[in-house]
Scaffold this motif. Structure first.
Motif, PDB file in Angstrom:
ATOM      1  N   GLY A   1     -13.306  10.518 -21.011  1.00  0.00           N
ATOM      2  CA  GLY A   1     -14.718   9.887 -21.136  1.00  0.00           C
ATOM      3  C   GLY A   1     -15.757  10.242 -22.271  1.00  0.00           C
ATOM      4  N   ALA A   2     -16.849   9.800 -22.589  1.00  0.00           N
ATOM      5  CA  ALA A   2     -17.677   9.930 -23.396  1.00  0.00           C
ATOM      6  C   ALA A   2     -17.891  11.367 -24.013  1.00  0.00           C
ATOM      7  CB  ALA A   2     -18.957   9.377 -23.483  1.00  0.00           C
ATOM      8  N   ASN A   3     -17.980  12.416 -23.090  1.00  0.00           N
ATOM      9  CA  ASN A   3     -18.306  13.726 -23.114  1.00  0.00           C
ATOM     10  C   ASN A   3     -16.953  14.585 -22.736  1.00  0.00           C
ATOM     11  OD1 ASN A   3     -21.204  13.325 -23.535  1.00  0.00           O
ATOM     12  ND2 ASN A   3     -21.257  12.973 -21.061  1.00  0.00           N
TER      13      ASN A   3
ATOM     14  N   THR B   1     -25.419   5.429 -26.345  1.00  0.00           N
ATOM     15  CA  THR B   1     -25.150   6.151 -27.655  1.00  0.00           C
ATOM     16  C   THR B   1     -23.970   5.739 -28.344  1.00  0.00           C
ATOM     17  OG1 THR B   1     -26.101   8.164 -26.749  1.00  0.00           O
ATOM     18  CG2 THR B   1     -24.779   8.484 -28.804  1.00  0.00           C
ATOM     19  N   MET B   2     -23.849   5.454 -29.629  1.00  0.00           N
ATOM     20  CA  MET B   2     -22.442   5.197 -30.246  1.00  0.00           C
ATOM     21  C   MET B   2     -21.904   6.457 -30.630  1.00  0.00           C
ATOM     22  SD  MET B   2     -20.282   5.219 -33.209  1.00  0.00           S
ATOM     23  CE  MET B   2     -21.426   6.022 -34.213  1.00  0.00           C
TER      24      MET B   2
ATOM     25  N   LEU C   1      -6.831  11.426 -28.583  1.00  0.00           N
ATOM     26  CA  LEU C   1      -8.006  10.992 -27.864  1.00  0.00           C
ATOM     27  C   LEU C   1      -7.577   9.213 -27.549  1.00  0.00           C
ATOM     28  CD1 LEU C   1     -10.816  12.219 -29.713  1.00  0.00           C
ATOM     29  CD2 LEU C   1      -9.592  13.206 -28.039  1.00  0.00           C
ATOM     30  N   MET C   2      -8.312   8.902 -26.458  1.00  0.00           N
ATOM     31  CA  MET C   2      -8.330   7.330 -26.370  1.00  0.00           C
ATOM     32  C   MET C   2      -9.590   6.835 -25.522  1.00  0.00           C
ATOM     33  SD  MET C   2      -5.215   6.593 -23.835  1.00  0.00           S
ATOM     34  CE  MET C   2      -5.413   5.068 -23.737  1.00  0.00           C
ATOM     35  N   GLY C   3      -9.873   5.814 -25.612  1.00  0.00           N
ATOM     36  CA  GLY C   3     -10.997   5.122 -24.747  1.00  0.00           C
ATOM     37  C   GLY C   3     -12.223   5.891 -25.102  1.00  0.00           C
ATOM     38  N   ASP C   4     -13.258   5.923 -24.348  1.00  0.00           N
ATOM     39  CA  ASP C   4     -14.646   6.704 -24.439  1.00  0.00           C
ATOM     40  C   ASP C   4     -14.367   7.942 -24.896  1.00  0.00           C
ATOM     41  OD1 ASP C   4     -15.519   4.040 -23.818  1.00  0.00           O
ATOM     42  OD2 ASP C   4     -16.593   4.969 -21.676  1.00  0.00           O
ATOM     43  N   ALA C   5     -13.486   8.496 -24.756  1.00  0.00           N
ATOM     44  CA  ALA C   5     -13.201   9.870 -25.654  1.00  0.00           C
ATOM     45  C   ALA C   5     -13.244   9.896 -27.047  1.00  0.00           C
ATOM     46  CB  ALA C   5     -12.012  10.869 -24.895  1.00  0.00           C
TER      47      ALA C   5
END
Length: 388
Positions: A164-166, A271-272, A285-289
């Motif tokens: 994920g993003a975080n 947030t971008m 890394l992949m996706g939102d990460a």
């Protein structure tokens, strides 16, 4: 000690799609996720839905899960309508005119996760550890050692961060990230509409940000993503239900009549994020990460699934050395370039459709109508929308 070829941290839609693709290609894989295992859909619609492109549908078909996903309230949309509330501009797409069965599907994220989870349970090459956390991650030149919170060591040839993003994995390895605040908060909710949605995905560009109305399986039920300025989002969230319904109906220009919110509204900042480095040794890394993007074109999930599809193909064809540096670098280079392109495009659209400057209004109105009336340019927009 458990040994697998790939350990995936993160059991969301993208992580599970990667796991299933690898398992189907006889690559041993472990999924590690701190949350509970996916569950069947409840009676109520979930707040988080995705517009799944035809390209992503093709991935799910190749994984053998599309029928299971489609059976869980997936809704085909056959028309798209995009308009600027502050000008005369409008563009419309119709699957029938384009000789397509549909333009895509609106699907609850939980439906995708559950179908992938069920399919993975049938594969001996897949281990699923939900409700589990990692304690530490260490890597050598050839392996990654993941120690689980309960002390169990796992040795993998590759670790994929799909958390994920975080992303905790991204943070642990100090992979640099660029980001900016879109200065938008997104309100998501399920609504009932007075008139049926007619299998049409709608987007209204308002001065403060875009409002998307996405059709669900019930003809009078839609999911909304209302991106707007933070202070306006706070005002909308503070409204009682009746006041919010009036504001939403006005913002949608009554395209489907009066709107009535169903259940809870949720809001989150936009947030971008873009990881400048997606690869370090045997960690990728992949996706939102790796990237997050404004939801105004519904590309976020589809971009992550493209990451998964690329990595499935790359690792499945890596015959001489599994997860070789050259293979991982090619994945990083290719997917970074695609993410950069879409991030730039979304930023440009956001800037163009924000505000009420007379010149901007003229450009938006003329631009949308020109695209709507010029076949070759419109075809390019269609190809983007369906993921080709």
């Amino acid at each position: 000690m458990q040994q697998v070829q790939v350990c995936i941290v993160g059991g969301g839609c993208v992580g599970l799609a990667l796991a299933l693709g690898l398992a189907k290609n006889n690559i041993s894989v472990m999924v590690l996720d701190a949350g509970p295992e996916p569950q069947p859909l409840s009676e109520d619609y979930g707040a988080r839905v995705s517009a799944i492109s035809l390209a992503s549908q093709s991935l799910f078909e190749s994984l053998g899960v599309w029928d299971a996903i489609k059976a869980q309230r997936a809704t085909a949309y056959r028309k798209m309508s995009v308009c600027d509330a502050d000008s005369f501009g409008r563009i419309q797409f119709n699957a029938q005119q384009l000789a397509l069965p549909e333009l895509g599907h609106i699907i609850e994220n939980d439906a995708i996760r559950f179908a992938l989870y069920q399919a993975l349970q049938q594969h001996s090459q897949a281990s699923l550890l939900f409700g589990s956390r990692y304690q530490s991650i260490h890597q050598t030149d050839s392996d990654v050692l993941i120690t689980l919170e309960q002390g169990t060591p796992v040795m993998a040839k590759l670790l994929v961060a799909a958390d994920g993003a975080n992303s905790g994995v991204r943070s642990q390895f100090n992979l640099p990230i660029s980001f900016w605040d879109y200065d938008h908060h997104a309100i998501v909710a399920t609504i009932k509409t007075e008139q049926p949605h007619d299998a049409t995905a709608r987007q209204v560009f308002l001065p403060n940000g875009p409002l998307a109305l996405l059709p669900l399986s019930d003809p009078h039920t839609q999911s909304i993503v209302w991106s707007t300025a933070p202070e306006h989002a706070r005002e909308l969230m503070a409204m009682d239900e009746q006041s919010f319904n009036k504001a939403l109906s006005a913002a949608s220009d009554l395209q489907c009549g009066l709107c009535t919110v169903q259940g809870e509204r949720a809001v989150f900042p936009l947030t971008m994020r873009y990881a400048q480095q997606w690869l370090t040794g045997k960690v990728v890394l992949m996706g939102d990460a790796a990237h997050t993007i404004h939801p105004l074109a519904g590309l976020g999930m589809n971009l992550g699934l493209k990451d998964a599809a690329h990595l499935i193909n790359a690792l499945s064809e890596d015959n001489e050395e599994f997860a070789s540096h050259s293979t991982l670098r090619e994945y990083e280079r290719t997917r970074k370039l695609d993410a950069q392109k879409h991030i730039a495009m979304m930023q440009g659209l956001k800037e163009l459709f924000s505000g009420s400057h007379p010149l901007k209004k003229l450009v938006r109105g003329v631009g949308l109508n020109v695209v709507d009336n010029l076949g070759p340019i419109k075809d390019l927009f269609v190809q983007q929308a369906i993921g080709e």
